[in-house]
Design a protein around this motif. Structure first.
Motif, short mmCIF file in Angstrom:
data_model
loop_
_atom_site.label_atom_id
_atom_site.label_comp_id
_atom_site.label_asym_id
_atom_site.label_seq_id
_atom_site.Cartn_x
_atom_site.Cartn_y
_atom_site.Cartn_z
N ALA A 8 0.85 -1.19 0.00
CA ALA A 8 0.00 0.00 0.00
C ALA A 8 0.89 1.24 0.00
N THR B 59 -1.80 5.32 4.16
CA THR B 59 -3.13 4.72 3.92
C THR B 59 -3.56 3.76 5.02
N GLU B 60 -2.82 3.70 6.10
CA GLU B 60 -3.13 2.72 7.15
C GLU B 60 -4.55 2.85 7.70
N ALA C 299 -7.32 3.90 6.20
CA ALA C 299 -8.26 3.35 5.22
C ALA C 299 -8.16 1.83 5.18
N LEU C 300 -6.94 1.30 5.29
CA LEU C 300 -6.76 -0.15 5.30
C LEU C 300 -7.40 -0.76 6.54
N PRO D 225 -9.03 -0.64 -0.33
CA PRO D 225 -9.09 0.79 -0.64
C PRO D 225 -7.94 1.32 -1.50
N VAL D 226 -6.84 0.57 -1.61
CA VAL D 226 -5.72 1.04 -2.44
C VAL D 226 -5.66 0.30 -3.78
#
Length: 119
Positions: free
Chosen positions: A12, A16-17, A19-20, A108-109
């Protein structure tokens, strides 16, 4: 000799953690597990559901895995598809694997995930 698959690592982009976490814990119902202290500064997050572990590591020059993907065997595939749809994740059904119901989705990514349930 190989004995078992320990985990699958996905990548990722930096930052973005959150969202993950929302996707893997909220949409998929996995539990976040702590990374070892020596690895935590690298970013990313690790998740578990039963014996299944997915590790998501941070990659500076990230490109989502569109073809390579984990195949996750599930129970209650229709309920899972509905849950992912309710969380805004795409669900694309595929009938090409004999003896299974399956669909693909994306985190999400943009990493591809396969969910399958034997008939």
């Amino acid at each position: 000799m190989l004995a078992a698959l320990d985990h699958v690592q996905l990548a990722a982009p930096p930052g973005t953690e959150d969202a993950l976490r929302a996707y893997y814990t909220g949409a998929l119902g996995m539990t976040e597990i702590p990374k070892p202290p020596a690895l935590a500064p690298r970013g990313g997050c690790w998740f578990r559901a039963g014996a299944v572990q997915l590790h998501v590591g941070i990659e500076q020059d990230f490109r989502p895995a569109r073809k390579a993907h984990p195949g996750l065997r599930v129970t209650g595939i229709d309920g899972l598809a509905a849950r992912l749809t309710a969380h805004g994740a795409p669900v694309t059904w595929d009938d090409d694997l004999p003896g299974h119901r399956r669909f693909y989705s994306e985190d999400p990514v943009g990493n591809r995930l396969e969910f399958l349930q034997p008939h």
